[in-house]
Scaffold this motif. Structure first.
Motif, short mmCIF file in Angstrom:
data_model
loop_
_atom_site.label_atom_id
_atom_site.label_comp_id
_atom_site.label_asym_id
_atom_site.label_seq_id
_atom_site.Cartn_x
_atom_site.Cartn_y
_atom_site.Cartn_z
N ALA A 161 -19.30 89.36 -140.33
CA ALA A 161 -19.23 88.33 -138.70
C ALA A 161 -18.57 89.67 -137.69
O ALA A 161 -17.33 89.32 -137.64
N ILE A 162 -19.01 89.82 -137.02
CA ILE A 162 -18.39 90.85 -135.67
C ILE A 162 -18.51 89.56 -134.66
O ILE A 162 -19.26 88.96 -134.15
N CYS A 163 -17.31 89.82 -133.15
CA CYS A 163 -17.44 89.59 -132.22
C CYS A 163 -17.59 88.16 -132.03
O CYS A 163 -16.36 87.12 -132.77
N ALA A 164 -18.88 87.47 -131.80
CA ALA A 164 -18.11 85.78 -131.74
C ALA A 164 -19.18 85.25 -132.54
O ALA A 164 -19.10 84.22 -133.05
N ALA A 165 -19.43 86.25 -133.24
CA ALA A 165 -20.67 85.25 -134.84
C ALA A 165 -19.52 85.06 -135.84
O ALA A 165 -20.02 84.13 -136.53
N PRO A 166 -18.05 85.06 -135.92
CA PRO A 166 -17.53 84.57 -136.44
C PRO A 166 -17.43 82.75 -136.47
O PRO A 166 -17.33 82.11 -137.40
N SER A 167 -17.44 82.29 -134.86
CA SER A 167 -18.15 81.01 -134.84
C SER A 167 -19.35 80.20 -136.04
O SER A 167 -18.52 79.28 -136.16
N ILE A 168 -20.35 81.23 -136.35
CA ILE A 168 -20.52 80.75 -136.83
C ILE A 168 -20.29 80.19 -137.99
O ILE A 168 -20.56 79.23 -138.61
N CYS B 77 -11.36 87.40 -133.89
CA CYS B 77 -13.19 87.21 -133.44
C CYS B 77 -12.26 88.20 -132.24
O CYS B 77 -11.17 88.30 -131.92
N PHE B 78 -14.26 87.98 -131.61
CA PHE B 78 -13.41 88.01 -130.22
C PHE B 78 -13.09 87.14 -129.63
O PHE B 78 -13.23 86.28 -129.86
N PRO B 79 -11.86 87.83 -128.49
CA PRO B 79 -10.91 86.80 -128.19
C PRO B 79 -12.00 85.21 -126.84
O PRO B 79 -12.78 85.88 -126.32
N GLY B 80 -11.31 84.65 -127.17
CA GLY B 80 -12.19 83.91 -126.56
C GLY B 80 -13.14 82.12 -127.53
O GLY B 80 -12.96 81.53 -126.78
N PHE B 81 -12.98 83.07 -128.59
CA PHE B 81 -13.90 81.88 -129.56
C PHE B 81 -12.98 82.29 -130.66
O PHE B 81 -13.35 80.42 -132.11
N GLU B 82 -11.59 82.01 -130.70
CA GLU B 82 -10.88 81.79 -131.46
C GLU B 82 -10.63 80.12 -132.07
O GLU B 82 -10.46 79.23 -133.40
N LEU C 36 -5.94 82.66 -137.47
CA LEU C 36 -6.29 83.11 -136.80
C LEU C 36 -5.42 84.40 -136.54
O LEU C 36 -3.71 84.70 -137.25
N SER C 37 -6.09 85.67 -136.76
CA SER C 37 -5.40 86.82 -137.23
C SER C 37 -5.78 87.71 -135.49
O SER C 37 -6.53 87.08 -135.13
N SER C 38 -4.66 88.43 -135.06
CA SER C 38 -4.97 89.62 -134.21
C SER C 38 -5.39 91.18 -134.70
O SER C 38 -5.92 91.72 -133.67
N GLN C 39 -5.61 90.96 -136.05
CA GLN C 39 -5.79 92.20 -136.50
C GLN C 39 -7.35 92.08 -136.33
O GLN C 39 -8.34 91.73 -135.61
N LYS D 217 -13.47 91.61 -134.64
CA LYS D 217 -13.34 91.38 -133.69
C LYS D 217 -14.05 91.37 -132.63
O LYS D 217 -14.05 91.08 -131.89
N GLY D 218 -14.86 93.10 -132.58
CA GLY D 218 -15.89 93.13 -131.81
C GLY D 218 -16.78 94.67 -132.32
O GLY D 218 -15.81 95.20 -133.49
N ALA D 219 -17.55 95.10 -131.73
CA ALA D 219 -18.19 96.39 -132.36
C ALA D 219 -17.45 97.35 -131.32
O ALA D 219 -17.56 98.34 -133.30
#
Length: 138
Positions: free
Chosen positions: A52-59, A73-78, A86-89, A101-103
């Motif tokens: 899952a990429i970007c916001a999709a890890p929220s699912i 994940c994309f910043p803001g969805f942590e 949570l990781s910043s990687q 984290k994103g595309a």
């Protein structure tokens, strides 16, 4: 990735992994789909990969799939990554769950290097799996 079948054609018969591409409102649409959620659950239940990429890890967080995992994940969805460390990687591989984290870090899910794992279509190349015969994009 290009979707090559319609949602109603998805089966688990030959499913090898699920990739959730994320974005908005795409992530919301994916999460509303019973077929997408059933496909993710099938992979989780059968020790198959889920990426899952970007916001999709929220699912995955909402499904409880990230408990005990390290995820990004994309910043803001942590806050949506329920149960995850949570990781910043840019990319995290935690068992058979891969989050990005994103595309920009996935380069089309072709190559991103993080923590010794090369991400190729959601498969760690340091393991004995080097290809996916059929990739279904949900």
């Amino acid at each position: 990735m290009t979707a090559d079948i319609e949602e109603k054609e998805v089966t688990t018969d030959d499913m090898e992994l699920v990739v959730l591409p994320g974005g908005m409102p795409g992530t919301l649409n994916l999460e509303k789909s019973p077929i997408v959620k059933a496909s993710v659950q099938y992979c989780l239940d059968n020790s198959l990969y889920v990426a899952a990429i970007c916001a999709a890890p929220s699912i995955l967080g909402h499904m409880g799939a990230l408990k005990g995992c390290t995820a990004t994940c994309f910043p803001g969805f942590e806050k949506e990554l329920e149960g995850a460390s949570l990781s910043s990687q840019p990319v995290c591989v935690s068992g058979r769950i891969i989050t990005g984290k994103g595309a920009g870090v996935a380069d089309g899910l072709c190559s991103a290097h993080c923590g010794g794992a090369l991400w190729i279509a959601g498969i760690r190349c340091d393991q004995k799996i080097h290809s996916v015969s059929k990739l279904t994009c949900l």
